[in-house]
Design an enzyme around this catalytic site. Structure first.
Site, PDB file in Angstrom:
ATOM      1  N   CYS A  96       0.855  -1.199   0.000  1.00  0.00           N
ATOM      2  CA  CYS A  96       0.000   0.000   0.000  1.00  0.00           C
ATOM      3  C   CYS A  96       0.894   1.253   0.000  1.00  0.00           C
ATOM      4  CB  CYS A  96      -0.889   0.000   1.241  1.00  0.00           C
ATOM      5  SG  CYS A  96      -1.838   1.530   1.387  1.00  0.00           S
ATOM      6  N   HIS A 124       3.982  -7.781  13.631  1.00  0.00           N
ATOM      7  CA  HIS A 124       3.068  -7.506  12.519  1.00  0.00           C
ATOM      8  C   HIS A 124       3.899  -7.322  11.245  1.00  0.00           C
ATOM      9  CE1 HIS A 124       0.245  -5.341   9.926  1.00  0.00           C
ATOM     10  NE2 HIS A 124      -0.725  -5.883  10.662  1.00  0.00           N
ATOM     11  N   GLU A 126       3.721  -5.429   8.714  1.00  0.00           N
ATOM     12  CA  GLU A 126       4.082  -4.040   8.369  1.00  0.00           C
ATOM     13  C   GLU A 126       5.234  -3.542   9.248  1.00  0.00           C
ATOM     14  OE1 GLU A 126       0.784  -1.202   8.314  1.00  0.00           O
ATOM     15  OE2 GLU A 126       2.189   0.359   8.955  1.00  0.00           O
ATOM     16  N   SER A 266      -9.821  -5.155   5.286  1.00  0.00           N
ATOM     17  CA  SER A 266      -9.431  -6.262   4.405  1.00  0.00           C
ATOM     18  C   SER A 266     -10.586  -7.243   4.172  1.00  0.00           C
ATOM     19  CB  SER A 266      -8.226  -6.995   5.006  1.00  0.00           C
ATOM     20  OG  SER A 266      -8.454  -7.258   6.371  1.00  0.00           O
TER      21      SER A 266
HETATM   22  S1  SF4 Z   1      -5.515  -0.037   6.020  1.00  0.00           S
HETATM   23 FE1  SF4 Z   1      -5.594   0.037   3.784  1.00  0.00          FE
HETATM   24  S2  SF4 Z   1      -5.193   2.195   3.192  1.00  0.00           S
HETATM   25 FE2  SF4 Z   1      -4.571   1.883   5.338  1.00  0.00          FE
HETATM   26  S3  SF4 Z   1      -2.368   1.448   5.188  1.00  0.00           S
HETATM   27 FE3  SF4 Z   1      -3.445  -0.527   5.289  1.00  0.00          FE
HETATM   28  S4  SF4 Z   1      -3.780  -1.098   3.151  1.00  0.00           S
HETATM   29 FE4  SF4 Z   1      -3.251   1.080   3.163  1.00  0.00          FE
END
Ligand code: SF4
Length: 329
Positions: A96, A124, A126, A266
């Site tokens: 993203c 996590h 990310e 998601s």
């Molecule tokens: S929730 Fe969706 S828009 Fe927000 S960072 Fe994650 S993938 Fe991107």
């Protein structure tokens, strides 16, 4: 029974892009198609794509040399990028752009010699990816207590970043603790918590007090979905997280007049529709949709998946940002 159907809910722009990218990649390259980690944190989608020949891997050794590999919406660390290059993989990056923005901030701060604090959840996907941008320079904090015990000495220059899907309220508490401990700490010019996380939490915050039960559709490993349950519970509204309607139990609704129903970023909308049908069938429920905010964000799929005409068009304002150019002081 009344159902307060929350809007916005479900897919954000980043998830839409990743799912569309995976569909296009399957059409173009066929199965097996490899994805590093879950494309997004949703059990239904992972099972759906697994059945169509997508192989989700946690280690690149499990990807044959020269195969096509997608990065999930959560992004990857530079070490994974290097490993993919060494294995000569055909990489399609569906990170993203709002996660890429945080990577860019980490890179830029680290290059300027800042000590960095990342507010996020250990392990996590990310967080692992962002921390990999500056190993040894980024310190993870998960709570206000962690700030008190943070061991960074007396840094000349210090800044903090956050995971995109945190609880807005928790982040504010941790931010305050960081500012008390490091009065000169810097922050990115724009909030790292993304618009979708903000909007979905704000909507639950506004509507949860009207309900006696909140049903949150989302998988347990979905950070943004879990935060929606946290927000409802923090307002005194009990919350139940479900992957889909098959997990619903009649007795949950025994003393409930109004149910709040929402879904994480998601979660595909068909799971919401099926949950609504179940509630209507069992309780003759009346649906009342409440819209708190309109969302217009859109992210393009990666260039190699675009139609040839799209590939030559100039990038739009919502195209993926260059991490090197992420806004920073
Ligand atoms: S929730 Fe969706 S828009 Fe927000 S960072 Fe994650 S993938 Fe991107």
């Amino acid at each position: 029974m009344r159902i307060l159907l929350v809007n916005p809910r479900g897919y954000c722009a980043g998830v839409k892009m990743a799912i569309k990218g995976l569909e296009l990649a399957l059409q173009r390259f066929g199965a097996p198609l490899y994805v590093y980690h879950q494309i997004v944190h949703n059990t239904y989608l992972v099972e759906h794509f697994s059945a169509r020949g997508v192989v989700f891997v946690d280690h690149l050794q499990d990807v044959p040399v020269g195969a096509t590999l997608m990065y999930s919406a959560h992004g990857v660390s530079p070490r994974i990028r290097q490993e993919a290059q060494a294995r000569e993989l055909n990489v399609i990056d569906t990170t993203c752009p709002l996660v890429t923005k945080v990577h860019g901030e980490a890179v830029r701060y680290a290059r300027k010699g800042y000590t960095l604090v990342l507010v996020g959840h250990r392990g996590h996907d990310e967080v692992v990816g962002i921390m990999g941008e500056a190993p040894g320079t980024i310190h993870l904090v998960q709570s206000v207590d962690d700030v008190a015990t943070l061991d960074v000495g007396k840094p000349n220059r210090i800044a903090y970043l956050t995971q995109t899907t945190l609880s807005v309220a928790d982040k504010q508490d941790i931010e305050m603790a960081l500012q008390q401990r490091f009065p000169h700490i810097e922050q990115p010019r724009t909030d790292d918590i993304c618009y979708a996380t903000h909007n979905r939490q704000q909507a639950v915050r506004k509507l949860a007090p009207e309900a006696q039960l909140a049903i949150i559709i989302g998988s347990q490993n979905s950070s943004n979905s879990r935060r929606l349950a946290d927000v409802a519970q923090s307002l005194g509204t009990p919350a139940r997280m479900i992957d889909g309607p098959e997990e619903l139990q009649r007795h949950w609704f025994d003393t409930v007049g109004t149910v709040l129903l929402t879904s994480g970023a998601s979660v595909p909308e068909n799971l919401v529709d099926e949950t609504l049908s179940w509630l209507q069938q069992h309780f003759d429920a009346i649906i009342e949709e409440q819209s708190i905010k309109q969302e217009t964000q859109y992210f393009h799929v990666p260039p190699q998946l675009r139609h040839p005409r799209e590939r030559t068009s100039p990038p739009s304002a919502v195209d993926r940002p260059d991490p090197e150019k992420a806004a920073l002081p």
